[in-house]
Design an enzyme around this catalytic site. Structure first.
Site, PDB file in Angstrom:
ATOM      1  N   GLN A 186       8.539  -1.226  -4.124  1.00  0.00           N
ATOM      2  CA  GLN A 186       7.806  -0.096  -3.522  1.00  0.00           C
ATOM      3  C   GLN A 186       8.755   1.048  -3.149  1.00  0.00           C
ATOM      4  O   GLN A 186       8.358   2.208  -3.149  1.00  0.00           O
ATOM      5  CB  GLN A 186       7.042  -0.560  -2.268  1.00  0.00           C
ATOM      6  CG  GLN A 186       5.853  -1.464  -2.544  1.00  0.00           C
ATOM      7  CD  GLN A 186       6.220  -2.924  -2.478  1.00  0.00           C
ATOM      8  OE1 GLN A 186       7.351  -3.308  -2.781  1.00  0.00           O
ATOM      9  NE2 GLN A 186       5.284  -3.766  -2.097  1.00  0.00           N
ATOM     10  N   ASP A 227       3.115  -3.315   9.439  1.00  0.00           N
ATOM     11  CA  ASP A 227       1.829  -3.889   9.028  1.00  0.00           C
ATOM     12  C   ASP A 227       1.053  -4.447  10.211  1.00  0.00           C
ATOM     13  O   ASP A 227      -0.177  -4.538  10.177  1.00  0.00           O
ATOM     14  CB  ASP A 227       2.050  -4.981   7.982  1.00  0.00           C
ATOM     15  CG  ASP A 227       2.426  -4.328   6.666  1.00  0.00           C
ATOM     16  OD1 ASP A 227       3.616  -4.021   6.478  1.00  0.00           O
ATOM     17  OD2 ASP A 227       1.515  -4.068   5.860  1.00  0.00           O
TER      18      ASP A 227
HETATM   19  O1  MRU Z   1       3.046  -5.156   0.466  1.00  0.00           O
HETATM   20  P1  MRU Z   1       2.823  -3.730   0.847  1.00  0.00           P
HETATM   21  O2  MRU Z   1       3.357  -2.771  -0.160  1.00  0.00           O
HETATM   22  O3  MRU Z   1       1.386  -3.452   1.215  1.00  0.00           O
HETATM   23  O4  MRU Z   1       3.678  -3.540   2.166  1.00  0.00           O
HETATM   24  C1  MRU Z   1       3.679  -2.279   2.786  1.00  0.00           C
HETATM   25  C2  MRU Z   1       4.594  -2.202   3.940  1.00  0.00           C
HETATM   26  O5  MRU Z   1       5.215  -3.155   4.352  1.00  0.00           O
HETATM   27  C3  MRU Z   1       4.626  -0.882   4.665  1.00  0.00           C
HETATM   28  O6  MRU Z   1       5.882  -0.656   5.216  1.00  0.00           O
HETATM   29  C4  MRU Z   1       3.580  -0.908   5.793  1.00  0.00           C
HETATM   30  O7  MRU Z   1       2.327  -1.286   5.301  1.00  0.00           O
HETATM   31  C5  MRU Z   1       3.468   0.407   6.462  1.00  0.00           C
HETATM   32  S1  MRU Z   1       2.698   1.617   5.437  1.00  0.00           S
HETATM   33  C6  MRU Z   1       2.541   3.035   6.341  1.00  0.00           C
END
Ligand code: MRU
Length: 330
Positions: A186, A227
């Site tokens: 990501q 999260d």
């Molecule tokens: O697995 P993902 O890509 O959904 O994880 C996303 C994250 O860990 C982000 O840092 C978190 O959701 C914050 S987004 C503003």
């Protein structure tokens, strides 16, 4: 300029397909089954975007059934598609709460949530930039981020990258260190894309390099999203966040978490109560062009880690700045 990450058009959810990035492809999602699959595969990802997806998902379900039990079952399937980001369940619950008023009311609630997310991110950006000024001086600052907490994890603007964008608008960013964020990249695929689109100076590093880059004095502050933030201030975020927090604490570098109020979960006492999503081993075994571990290698793939509150300098939301110690109790 990137489109809105998630929107509603002609009775469907329209979302940027995050599995395809950096190539920009839109996905149209018309059923609950398609949405659950899209969330599981990370077509839609990032805590705030998941919250909005959850609400729009109930809007899809409400168009398909008026039966309260079937609607509740569909809502529950959406809420359970991924377990760690509390925003997903919150978004579902918010839309479901008005389902007695009919599908139009559910859609209106989902749209309102999306607009609130946009406003919250702007305010998080403003407050976070102000806090970093206080902690690190006017800059230009050398920042470090992990995963993607940008526009593409929200509806627009972003949380951690909202702070970066706000600082950048004032000429206060020297560079941003971006972790690749294995296994699904990501950071490399999404954060690097967002920063390049804004003309923000950045350097991509492998995840293992992050802590030593901080230790070498190359970073003024770490800024990440979240999260779920437990009542005691423990922070669940993408796997690899915790080592950055440890390195930051050791180096005396501020570690700032930027997240909306909807990510704070007072019902979860501490990080040990947060369910950490375990994903398929294949995501770890495959690297880039497919030359990874030997087929069948056993692997662990926890998608998130928990950073203890004692390592968090502050949590910035659209409403508050919660500082370590006295008031980092959500
Ligand atoms: O697995 P993902 O890509 O959904 O994880 C996303 C994250 O860990 C982000 O840092 C978190 O959701 C914050 S987004 C503003």
């Amino acid at each position: 300029m990137l489109p809105r990450t998630i929107d509603w058009s002609d009775g469907r959810i329209v979302a940027v397909d995050q599995t395809a990035l950096p190539e920009l492809r839109m996905r149209r999602i018309g059923t609950v089954d398609e949405l659950v699959e899209a969330i599981r595969r990370l077509v839609i990802r990032g805590a705030p975007a998941l919250g909005v997806a959850g609400a729009y998902g109930v809007a899809l379900a409400a168009r398909q059934t008026a039966d309260p039990e079937r609607l509740a079952a569909a809502a529950d399937r959406i809420a359970c598609a991924r377990p760690t980001a509390v925003n997903l369940r919150r978004g579902v619950q918010r839309a479901l709460a008005v389902s007695g008023d009919g599908p139009a009311a559910v859609l209106a609630a989902a749209r309102a949530l999306a607009e609130e997310d946009v406003a919250a991110c702007r305010e998080i950006g403003r407050r976070g930039a102000e806090l970093l000024g206080e902690l690190c001086g006017a800059g230009p600052l050398r920042l470090h981020t992990h995963c993607n907490a940008g526009a593409l994890a929200c509806v627009e603007w972003g949380t951690a990258l909202g702070v970066v964008r706000t600082l950048h608008a004032d000429g206060r960013v020297r560079y941003v260190v971006v972790d690749e964020t294995r296994p699904l990249l990501q950071g490399a695929r999404i954060t690097a894309l967002e920063l390049a689109a804004e003309g923000i100076e950045h350097r991509l590093v492998v995840d293992g390099a992050g802590p030593s880059i901080i230790a070498r004095g190359l970073v003024d502050a770490v800024v990440v999203g979240a999260d779920r933030i437990a009542r005691n201030g423990d922070v669940a975020n993408k796997i690899g966040t915790f080592p950055l927090a440890m390195a930051a604490a050791r180096a005396g570098v501020p570690f700032v978490v930027a997240a909306p109020e909807s990510t704070l979960d007072a019902a979860t006492p501490d990080g040990s109560a947060i369910q950490i999503e375990d994903r398929a081993a294949g995501e770890v075994l495959d690297v880039g062009d497919g030359r990874g571990a030997p087929a069948g290698t056993p692997a662990w793939n926890p998608a998130f880690d928990v950073t203890p509150a004692e390592l968090v300098t502050a949590v910035v939301t659209e409403a508050r700045t919660l500082r370590r110690g006295a008031d980092l109790q959500v």
